[in-house]
Design an enzyme around this catalytic site. Structure first.
Site, PDB file in Angstrom:
ATOM      1  N   ARG A  66       0.790  -1.075   0.218  1.00 40.70           N
ATOM      2  CA  ARG A  66       0.007  -0.016  -0.125  1.00 40.70           C
ATOM      3  C   ARG A  66       0.938   1.269  -0.129  1.00 40.70           C
ATOM      4  O   ARG A  66       0.651   2.213  -0.625  1.00 40.70           O
ATOM      5  CB  ARG A  66      -0.960   0.108   1.175  1.00 40.70           C
ATOM      6  CG  ARG A  66      -1.795   1.484   1.216  1.00 40.70           C
ATOM      7  CD  ARG A  66      -2.743   1.308   2.109  1.00 40.70           C
ATOM      8  NE  ARG A  66      -2.551   0.680   3.671  1.00 40.70           N
ATOM      9  CZ  ARG A  66      -1.638   1.137   4.561  1.00 40.70           C
ATOM     10  NH1 ARG A  66      -1.037   2.343   4.500  1.00 40.70           N
ATOM     11  NH2 ARG A  66      -1.429   0.528   5.614  1.00 40.70           N
ATOM     12  N   TYR A 103     -17.232  17.697 -14.781  1.00 45.21           N
ATOM     13  CA  TYR A 103     -17.542  16.252 -14.750  1.00 45.21           C
ATOM     14  C   TYR A 103     -18.354  16.002 -13.498  1.00 45.21           C
ATOM     15  O   TYR A 103     -18.385  16.330 -12.493  1.00 45.21           O
ATOM     16  CB  TYR A 103     -16.159  15.426 -14.701  1.00 45.21           C
ATOM     17  CG  TYR A 103     -16.282  13.849 -14.395  1.00 45.21           C
ATOM     18  CD1 TYR A 103     -17.126  13.177 -15.052  1.00 45.21           C
ATOM     19  CD2 TYR A 103     -15.645  13.541 -13.303  1.00 45.21           C
ATOM     20  CE1 TYR A 103     -17.387  11.857 -14.725  1.00 45.21           C
ATOM     21  CE2 TYR A 103     -15.715  11.923 -12.896  1.00 45.21           C
ATOM     22  CZ  TYR A 103     -16.724  11.249 -13.625  1.00 45.21           C
ATOM     23  OH  TYR A 103     -16.817   9.960 -13.094  1.00 45.21           O
ATOM     24  N   ASP A 133      -7.558  19.615 -14.462  1.00 46.55           N
ATOM     25  CA  ASP A 133      -7.852  17.746 -14.808  1.00 46.55           C
ATOM     26  C   ASP A 133      -7.524  17.932 -16.216  1.00 46.55           C
ATOM     27  O   ASP A 133      -7.985  18.574 -17.141  1.00 46.55           O
ATOM     28  CB  ASP A 133      -9.361  17.684 -14.815  1.00 46.55           C
ATOM     29  CG  ASP A 133      -9.806  16.428 -15.055  1.00 46.55           C
ATOM     30  OD1 ASP A 133      -9.071  15.595 -15.845  1.00 46.55           O
ATOM     31  OD2 ASP A 133     -10.711  15.712 -14.647  1.00 46.55           O
ATOM     32  N   LYS A 183      -8.785   6.918 -19.016  1.00 45.08           N
ATOM     33  CA  LYS A 183      -8.783   7.051 -20.350  1.00 45.08           C
ATOM     34  C   LYS A 183      -7.433   7.122 -21.391  1.00 45.08           C
ATOM     35  O   LYS A 183      -7.220   6.131 -21.475  1.00 45.08           O
ATOM     36  CB  LYS A 183      -9.443   8.709 -20.521  1.00 45.08           C
ATOM     37  CG  LYS A 183     -10.964   8.768 -19.777  1.00 45.08           C
ATOM     38  CD  LYS A 183     -11.465   8.173 -18.602  1.00 45.08           C
ATOM     39  CE  LYS A 183     -13.022   8.739 -18.259  1.00 45.08           C
ATOM     40  NZ  LYS A 183     -13.024   8.358 -16.961  1.00 45.08           N
TER      41      LYS A 183
END
Length: 389
Positions: A45, A97, A169, A194
């Site tokens: 982690r 978004y 972004d 994406k």
């Protein structure tokens, strides 16, 4: 050295085996020589060699001091908002978004973080929205889904003058076309699902920081909150990035052809694509980007949800699905899909009308994609006024 050569040679050869591909370190923990004495890794982690390699590659692409990879784009956004505290304010792009809006409105609002939505294409509106409590300016450029273009450099000057963080972004542009940190931004986020991944086979997010201090703060939240990218998904992300410049080149070329076709179609009302001279952000996009991206949105003259639904359910090559940026072309109806969480009044005010359709133009032959759209247009109801005429 060209971007593509630099990218390819930023992919390390495994020092232990000589493997040309980055190995998948599919392990949860690492053996230590003594308490606190290790080879740079103790628990997956906190760090993992495969994820670390992906982060270094992406930080290099964006020109940042460091990057942190997360299990989704929203987890990346969440880490940035954790830099704030109760009472702080965010100035955010109005055409935002839907997932980011939901996170801001349904999660962080109750913790006392206020968001002021502004048309960030108007630099003076951003300046006028600044208050003593403003701690973050949140941009998407191009925006999702109406492809608005904001002046990153001008807004960065406002942010610096008021000691405000600027986060961009950069999902729609990718670092191949646009590098916000070089224009003055402090942080960049990507839904790596994406274009960075590019094959519609992983969920991932990344935060890239301009300074080492910010990079360490984001890294703290990555470890403390635990939404880390898995070793296998990190491998897939690296694999996708290897062809990023080539894919982006073809996405842009195809999108330009499709946008020009849509602009002259009699059933189309408006086309939103920065590569068109008719787009209000065209000249700005030319200045701050190296290309116009692979996403196009358009509205129908029959401005109804029924017409949009008829269209998006009639295509063959364009598949009806959430997401974007993959090699296969996708389309969606934002009002009913990606932006459904935004109240109708706010959604329409931002330009997301009932008939707006978003295309993610893939790597197919553009003539085939245009033919697919042409046959879909024949399936939508004709506007009544046209019939009467």
């Amino acid at each position: 050295m060209s971007t593509i050569t630099q990218l390819i040679h930023s992919l390390p050869v495994d020092p232990q085996t000589g493997a040309i591909a980055v190995p998948i370190y599919q392990t949860s923990t690492f053996v230590q020589e003594a308490p606190g004495v290790n080879k740079g890794y103790d628990y997956a982690r906190s760090n993992n060699p495969t994820r670390e390699t992906a982060e270094k590659i992406i930080a290099g692409l964006e020109g940042g001091a460091g990057a942190s990879a997360f299990s989704s784009g929203l987890a990346a956004i969440d880490a940035v908002i954790k830099l704030l505290k109760a009472g702080d304010e965010i100035i955010a792009v109005d055409d935002i978004y839907g997932g980011a809006f939901r996170l801001f409105d349904k999660v962080y609002k109750k913790f006392g973080i206020h968001v002021n939505y502004v048309d960030t294409t108007d630099v003076s509106a951003v300046f006028n929205a600044v208050t003593p409590a403003t701690r973050l300016i949140w941009l998407e450029t191009p925006t999702n889904p109406t492809l608005k273009i904001s002046d990153i450099e001008a807004i960065a000057k406002i942010a610096k003058a008021h000691n405000i963080l600027l986060c961009v972004d950069n999902t729609f542009a990718s670092p191949i076309l646009q590098q916000p940190l070089s224009l003055g931004a402090d942080l960049v986020v990507h839904s790596a699902t994406k274009y960075l991944g590019g094959h519609s086979d992983l969920i991932a997010g990344v935060v890239i920081s301009k300074t080492e201090q910010l990079a360490q703060e984001i890294k703290f939240y990555q470890n403390a909150c635990g939404a880390v990218l898995s070793p296998f998904d990190s491998f897939l992300l690296i694999r996708g990035i290897e062809t990023l410049p080539l894919r982006i080149r073809q996405h842009v070329q195809n999108a330009q052809q499709v946008a020009e076709y849509l602009e002259q179609h009699p059933a189309v009302d408006k086309v939103f694509y920065p590569g068109l001279a008719s787009h209000p952000g065209h000249e700005l996009a030319k200045r701050q980007s190296k290309g116009f991206g692979g996403v196009i949105s358009f509205t129908l003259k029959n401005d109804t949800a029924a017409a949009a639904t008829a269209f998006v359910t009639s295509t063959n090559y364009f598949k009806l699905a959430e997401s974007l940026g993959g090699i296969k072309s996708l389309l969606c109806h934002p009002a009913a899909m990606t932006h459904k969480s935004i109240p109708d009044e706010k959604r329409r005010a931002a330009g997301v009308s009932d008939s707006l359709i978003r295309l993610s133009v893939g790597l197919e032959e553009y003539t085939d994609l245009i033919s697919d759209l042409e046959q879909a247009f024949k399936k939508i109801p004709v506007v009544q006024t046209i019939v009467n005429a």
